[in-house]
Scaffold this motif. Structure first.
Motif, PDB file in Angstrom:
ATOM      1  N   LYS A  19       0.574   6.270   1.864  1.00  0.00           N
ATOM      2  CA  LYS A  19       1.898   6.658   2.337  1.00  0.00           C
ATOM      3  C   LYS A  19       2.843   6.664   1.142  1.00  0.00           C
ATOM      4  CE  LYS A  19       1.436   4.718   7.002  1.00  0.00           C
ATOM      5  NZ  LYS A  19       1.991   3.741   7.974  1.00  0.00           N
ATOM      6  N   TYR A  20       3.643   7.725   1.033  1.00  0.00           N
ATOM      7  CA  TYR A  20       4.532   7.804  -0.124  1.00  0.00           C
ATOM      8  C   TYR A  20       5.806   8.563   0.223  1.00  0.00           C
ATOM      9  CZ  TYR A  20       3.168  12.710  -0.747  1.00  0.00           C
ATOM     10  OH  TYR A  20       2.962  14.065  -0.571  1.00  0.00           O
ATOM     11  N   THR A  62      -4.706   1.329  -5.150  1.00  0.00           N
ATOM     12  CA  THR A  62      -3.921   2.565  -5.143  1.00  0.00           C
ATOM     13  C   THR A  62      -4.241   3.406  -6.374  1.00  0.00           C
ATOM     14  OG1 THR A  62      -2.114   1.538  -3.898  1.00  0.00           O
ATOM     15  CG2 THR A  62      -1.581   3.511  -5.176  1.00  0.00           C
ATOM     16  N   ILE A  63      -4.335   2.762  -7.514  1.00  0.00           N
ATOM     17  CA  ILE A  63      -4.648   3.471  -8.755  1.00  0.00           C
ATOM     18  C   ILE A  63      -6.016   4.142  -8.665  1.00  0.00           C
ATOM     19  CG2 ILE A  63      -5.050   3.219 -11.245  1.00  0.00           C
ATOM     20  CD1 ILE A  63      -3.087   0.853 -11.182  1.00  0.00           C
ATOM     21  N   ILE A  64      -6.989   3.415  -8.149  1.00  0.00           N
ATOM     22  CA  ILE A  64      -8.349   3.953  -8.007  1.00  0.00           C
ATOM     23  C   ILE A  64      -8.339   5.185  -7.090  1.00  0.00           C
ATOM     24  CG2 ILE A  64     -10.648   3.495  -7.051  1.00  0.00           C
ATOM     25  CD1 ILE A  64     -10.255   0.564  -8.002  1.00  0.00           C
ATOM     26  N   ASN A  85       4.023  -0.399  -7.747  1.00  0.00           N
ATOM     27  CA  ASN A  85       3.776   0.699  -6.809  1.00  0.00           C
ATOM     28  C   ASN A  85       4.760   1.856  -6.960  1.00  0.00           C
ATOM     29  OD1 ASN A  85       1.547  -0.648  -5.556  1.00  0.00           O
ATOM     30  ND2 ASN A  85       3.029  -1.966  -4.548  1.00  0.00           N
ATOM     31  N   ILE A  86       4.988   2.220  -8.208  1.00  0.00           N
ATOM     32  CA  ILE A  86       5.826   3.373  -8.530  1.00  0.00           C
ATOM     33  C   ILE A  86       4.975   4.411  -9.252  1.00  0.00           C
ATOM     34  CG2 ILE A  86       7.769   4.237  -9.891  1.00  0.00           C
ATOM     35  CD1 ILE A  86       8.791   2.611  -7.632  1.00  0.00           C
ATOM     36  N   ASN A  98       0.805  -1.216   0.000  1.00  0.00           N
ATOM     37  CA  ASN A  98       0.000   0.000   0.000  1.00  0.00           C
ATOM     38  C   ASN A  98       0.842   1.270   0.000  1.00  0.00           C
ATOM     39  OD1 ASN A  98      -2.473  -1.372   0.004  1.00  0.00           O
ATOM     40  ND2 ASN A  98      -2.391  -1.665   2.222  1.00  0.00           N
ATOM     41  N   GLU A  99       2.157   1.127   0.105  1.00  0.00           N
ATOM     42  CA  GLU A  99       3.040   2.280   0.054  1.00  0.00           C
ATOM     43  C   GLU A  99       3.418   2.576  -1.394  1.00  0.00           C
ATOM     44  OE1 GLU A  99       6.363   1.658   2.583  1.00  0.00           O
ATOM     45  OE2 GLU A  99       5.176   1.663   4.420  1.00  0.00           O
ATOM     46  N   LEU A 100       3.714   3.829  -1.655  1.00  0.00           N
ATOM     47  CA  LEU A 100       4.006   4.266  -3.014  1.00  0.00           C
ATOM     48  C   LEU A 100       5.344   4.982  -3.042  1.00  0.00           C
ATOM     49  CD1 LEU A 100       2.502   4.465  -5.855  1.00  0.00           C
ATOM     50  CD2 LEU A 100       1.916   6.788  -5.158  1.00  0.00           C
ATOM     51  N   GLU A 101       6.193   4.625  -3.983  1.00  0.00           N
ATOM     52  CA  GLU A 101       7.409   5.406  -4.200  1.00  0.00           C
ATOM     53  C   GLU A 101       7.163   6.314  -5.397  1.00  0.00           C
ATOM     54  OE1 GLU A 101      12.231   5.229  -4.952  1.00  0.00           O
ATOM     55  OE2 GLU A 101      11.073   3.361  -5.044  1.00  0.00           O
TER      56      GLU A 101
END
Length: 236
Positions: free
Chosen positions: A58-59, A220-222, A78-79, A21-24
């Motif tokens: 979270k990113y 995450t995209i949604i 998740n990028i 669920n984290e995003l870089e």
């Protein structure tokens, strides 16, 4: 023992879900749109932060050389990458969200003292173009038949390209006017007579986009698409 193994399994599962669920967020140093510092800033970065503030994601934002950021976004789940230009060649590689900033004109530039004609590909082909590997300008000229080591000179960043232009090691660089002025000031160059030429891209202006890697968590995209739509409404 079984209880301990169960606790370990649940803990690992929880940690894996957390990472999922984290995003870089990856990008390059492209002032004044994206500015490297203790905290990544710039007019486009501000928009990215506003959009993601409408989510519970979270990113972290990290600046790398453009080729590395692009490779991460193409190969790693998740990028989120920005600002990235949406082209036919890149279309199928990402989940796109556009525009995150108004269209920006990108042209080739030369020193006024250089006699090369910068208004056509054929005339530019006779000189040397300073580019960064993997960026839109690099792809544009490679597709036009330009060759590394012949009429393409690769650098890791645009400041190096500008210094090569000033020293005469390349004939042409590719810049947005806003970025060109910012970078010249940052390297302490004043009153340099630089001439614009051919526009780079399918039109004279290109939209700033952000894009999510294909392996990104669908939830995450949604969330980001929803946050982007809300952000667009807030701008009106």
């Amino acid at each position: 023992m079984k209880n301990n193994l169960l606790i370990i399994f649940l803990l690992l599962t929880f940690l894996a879900q957390g990472r999922e669920n984290e995003l870089e967020v990856v990008t390059e140093d492209w002032p004044p749109f994206i500015v490297k510092g203790k905290e990544v800033s710039g007019v486009v970065t501000k928009n990215i932060k506003e959009i993601l503030a409408n989510t519970d994601i979270k990113y972290s934002i990290n600046i790398y050389p453009w080729a590395r950021s692009l490779n991460l976004a193409k190969t790693t789940p998740n990028i989120l990458i920005y600002s990235i230009l949406r082209t036919k060649q890149r279309e199928a590689s990402f989940n796109w969200i556009c525009p995150i900033y108004k269209s920006t004109a990108i042209h080739v530039y030369k020193l006024a003292s250089n006699e090369i004609n910068v208004n056509s590909l054929e005339s530019i082909r006779k000189g040397v173009v300073g580019v960064m590997r993997g960026d839109h300008g690099y792809s544009f000229f490679v597709q036009a038949g330009f060759k590394e080591g012949i009429n393409l000179d690769l650098s890791s960043n645009e400041e190096i390209n500008l210094k090569k232009l000033i020293s005469g090691r390349v004939d042409v660089v590719i810049q947005a006017k806003e970025s060109l002025n910012y970078r010249l000031k940052s390297i302490g160059v004043k009153d340099l007579d630089i001439v614009p030429g051919l526009a780079i891209g399918e039109s004279e202006s290109v939209e700033h986009c952000m894009a999510l890697s294909l392996g990104t968590n669908p939830e995450t995209i949604i969330k980001i698409r929803k946050a982007f739509k809300q952000w667009q409404k807030d701008q009106k």
